[in-house]
Design an enzyme around this catalytic site. Structure first.
Site, PDB file in Angstrom:
ATOM      1  N   GLU A 175       0.828  -1.224   0.000  1.00 49.13           N
ATOM      2  CA  GLU A 175       0.000   0.000   0.000  1.00 49.13           C
ATOM      3  C   GLU A 175       0.857   1.268   0.000  1.00 49.13           C
ATOM      4  OE1 GLU A 175      -3.044  -0.315   3.058  1.00 49.13           O
ATOM      5  OE2 GLU A 175      -4.053  -1.887   1.942  1.00 49.13           O
ATOM      6  N   GLU A 294      -5.457  -8.489  -0.523  1.00 47.69           N
ATOM      7  CA  GLU A 294      -6.163  -8.186   0.733  1.00 47.69           C
ATOM      8  C   GLU A 294      -7.628  -7.954   0.395  1.00 47.69           C
ATOM      9  OE1 GLU A 294      -4.698  -5.290   3.559  1.00 47.69           O
ATOM     10  OE2 GLU A 294      -2.614  -5.738   3.013  1.00 47.69           O
TER      11      GLU A 294
HETATM   12  O1  AHR Z   1      -5.150  -6.132   6.844  1.00 47.54           O
HETATM   13  C1  AHR Z   1      -5.070  -5.019   7.678  1.00 47.54           C
HETATM   14  C2  AHR Z   1      -4.358  -3.850   7.026  1.00 47.54           C
HETATM   15  O2  AHR Z   1      -5.139  -3.361   5.976  1.00 47.54           O
HETATM   16  C3  AHR Z   1      -3.036  -4.155   6.370  1.00 47.54           C
HETATM   17  O3  AHR Z   1      -1.969  -4.100   7.265  1.00 47.54           O
HETATM   18  C4  AHR Z   1      -2.909  -3.048   5.362  1.00 47.54           C
HETATM   19  O4  AHR Z   1      -2.144  -3.424   4.248  1.00 47.54           O
HETATM   20  C5  AHR Z   1      -4.344  -2.709   5.023  1.00 47.54           C
HETATM   21  O5  AHR Z   1      -4.584  -1.357   5.048  1.00 47.54           O
END
Ligand code: AHR
Length: 506
Positions: A175, A294
């Site tokens: 990110e 994610e």
């Molecule tokens: O999964 C939780 C968080 O969400 C992770 O650390 C991050 O990459 C995202 O913003």
């Protein structure tokens, strides 16, 4: 109550593409109680000699998780991998700034690779491109993958791991567009750094696969410009672009919540289109695939998390991101898995975030039990029965409008022909009030019969599973039948359904 009527046609010859089993991947971050108190709890009655919980491992193995992203997440952008290797007693306690916790480094990459092997999973390793750069990423790769005869491979050997970990898949940061990220970057800065890191890493190990960071979510003001600019640097030297997205029913509007699969669908289309724009600009023959590394529902714990980090910062394994999932969350997760399957030609990896305790399908009590959250079930079904070739369905379903979305089909469905020739139909009925009568024309599968029908239905939308009671669990259903090459079934209101078909005579 009158049932809604929907028709689906599936045809053996109309395929979307091969399902890469890695779309059923997961994610373990050094965050809250995912590692410490999750997969690892020395002293627990179920702990093995290394301190890993065997009961948790069994639930992970049941899910058949093909790949696990590690060690973050936001965590990785401040992480020094060297802290987590070598004798435990020498490992430093660090301020972990992403989650305002203390990191003891009791678990590091070697222990995690051992755990992943026991779980039957590959590791997807992320490198720190927040506070660190090319040299540290190369060092990490040499330590992990080089067999021997160099300073860092021999260091690994001296730590007790004679064989290289042979980690194939690597994320170039996490990110990196997000201002919350340590060392976040402009797209131009990230594109150059990621491309040069990729080139250097490939010089060490030409077998690796690399993931370039995409936007953190579809609402980032720089999406899709971020993808266009960063990929203009990284396109030729990476294999995937990452996508992240979380879903919420904070507004407590279930019809709108269950329609959020449309947002995931639109986001995938937008990222794929941006990759193809860069491909066209570069006159490239290569098509870039997506790693949706994610995704999940995440909102239940936000208020509690703010209080924890404000009142007790710098604590060990705080109870962060411990969303307790409802039945309706499981329905959406089923819909999101269907959406990933409908993009099986492009989405080749995906990681539900995360695996244990932290926005997770598996929960644990300290010193106590491990149990399955509601969202465990659709993930299990898709992972077990959604491997093979995804079929292109023609779906005709009544629709509804919600607060944010128009023309939301009540029926959301996908089908997969597995490698043994069986076919699984996954179907979500989004209507909260009406059952749905499904007629599914089976072209090329006329002589198939129903082998098994599983449903997740009938629970209160807000029902949750806890250590002591698990009201949200799948049931066997028996109303599906194939007649004259048409599968007929009645899907209960608000339900996740799995219908497994096999070649047969009945
Ligand atoms: O999964 C939780 C968080 O969400 C992770 O650390 C991050 O990459 C995202 O913003």
């Amino acid at each position: 109550m009158d049932a809604l009527q929907a028709k689906v046609t599936l045809d053996k010859d109309y395929t979307i593409g091969k399902v890469d089993k890695r779309i059923y991947g997961s994610f373990v971050e050094h965050l809250g109680r995912c590692v410490y108190g999750g997969i690892y709890e020395p002293g627990h009655p179920q702990a093995d000699a290394q301190g890993f919980r065997k009961d948790v491992l069994e639930l992970v193995k049941e899910l058949r998780v093909p790949i696990v992203r590690y060690p973050g997440g936001n965590f990785v952008s401040g992480y020094r991998w060297e802290d987590g290797v070598g004798p435990r007693e020498n490992r430093p306690r660090r301020l972990e700034t992403a989650w305002k916790s203390i990191e003891t480094n009791a678990v590091g990459l070697n222990e995690f690779c051992d755990w992943a092997k026991m779980a039957g999973s590959e590791v997807m390793m992320a490198v720190n491109l927040g506070t660190r750069g090319i040299a540290e990423a190369c060092d990490l790769l040499e330590y992990c993958n080089h067999p021997s005869g160099s300073a860092l491979s021999d260091l690994r050997r001296s730590h007790g791991w004679a064989e290289p970990h042979r980690i194939k898949t690597w994320c170039l940061g996490n990110e990196m567009d997000g201002p919350w990220q340590m060392g976040h970057k402009t797209p131009a800065e990230y594109g150059r750094l990621a491309a040069e890191t990729a080139r250097a890493m490939r010089m060490i190990d030409s077998e690796i696969e690399l993931v370039s960071c995409g936007s953190s979510n579809p609402n980032m003001p720089t999406q899709p410009e971020w993808e266009a600019i960063t990929l203009s640097e990284t396109y030729d030297v990476v294999d995937f672009i990452s996508m992240h997205q979380y879903f919420s029913n904070e507004a407590d509007d279930t019809p709108d919540f269950l329609a959020q699969t449309l947002s995931m669908d639109g986001f995938i289309r937008s990222v794929a289109a941006t990759c193809d724009y860069v491909k066209a600009k570069k006159r490239s023959k290569k098509t870039l695939n997506i790693s949706f590394d994610e995704w999940n529902v995440w909102f239940h714990s936000r208020q509690q998390d703010n209080q924890i980090t404000e009142r007790t910062p710098w604590s060990l394994a705080p109870h962060l991101l411990e969303d307790i999932y409802t039945f309706e969350d499981a329905l959406l997760v089923g819909g999101l898995l269907i959406t990933l399957l409908t993009h099986a030609d492009r989405v080749k990896m995906a990681c539900m975030a995360q695996l244990v305790n932290v926005i997770a399908p598996i929960m644990t009590a300290e010193g106590g039990a491990a149990w399955r959250q509601t969202i465990y079930w659709p993930l299990l079904h898709a992972s077990l029965y959604g491997r093979g070739t995804a079929l292109q369905l023609a779906v005709s379903s009544p629709k509804y409008d919600s607060k944010t979305y128009t023309d939301v089909p009540y029926l959301h469905a996908a089908a997969v022909e597995n490698d043994e020739g069986g076919v699984t139909v996954f179907a979500l009925n989004r209507s909260l009030s009406h059952p749905l009568e499904l007629a599914c024309v089976l072209r090329g599968y006329e002589d198939y019969r129903v082998a098994e029908q599983i449903e997740l239905a009938g629970a209160d939308l807000k029902a949750v599973n806890t250590e002591h009671s698990q009201p949200v669990a799948p049931q066997k259903a028996g109303n599906a039948k194939v007649e004259n090459g048409v599968l007929h079934t009645l899907l209960p209101a608000a339900s996740w359904n799995v219908i497994r078909l096999e070649k047969g005579t009945k």
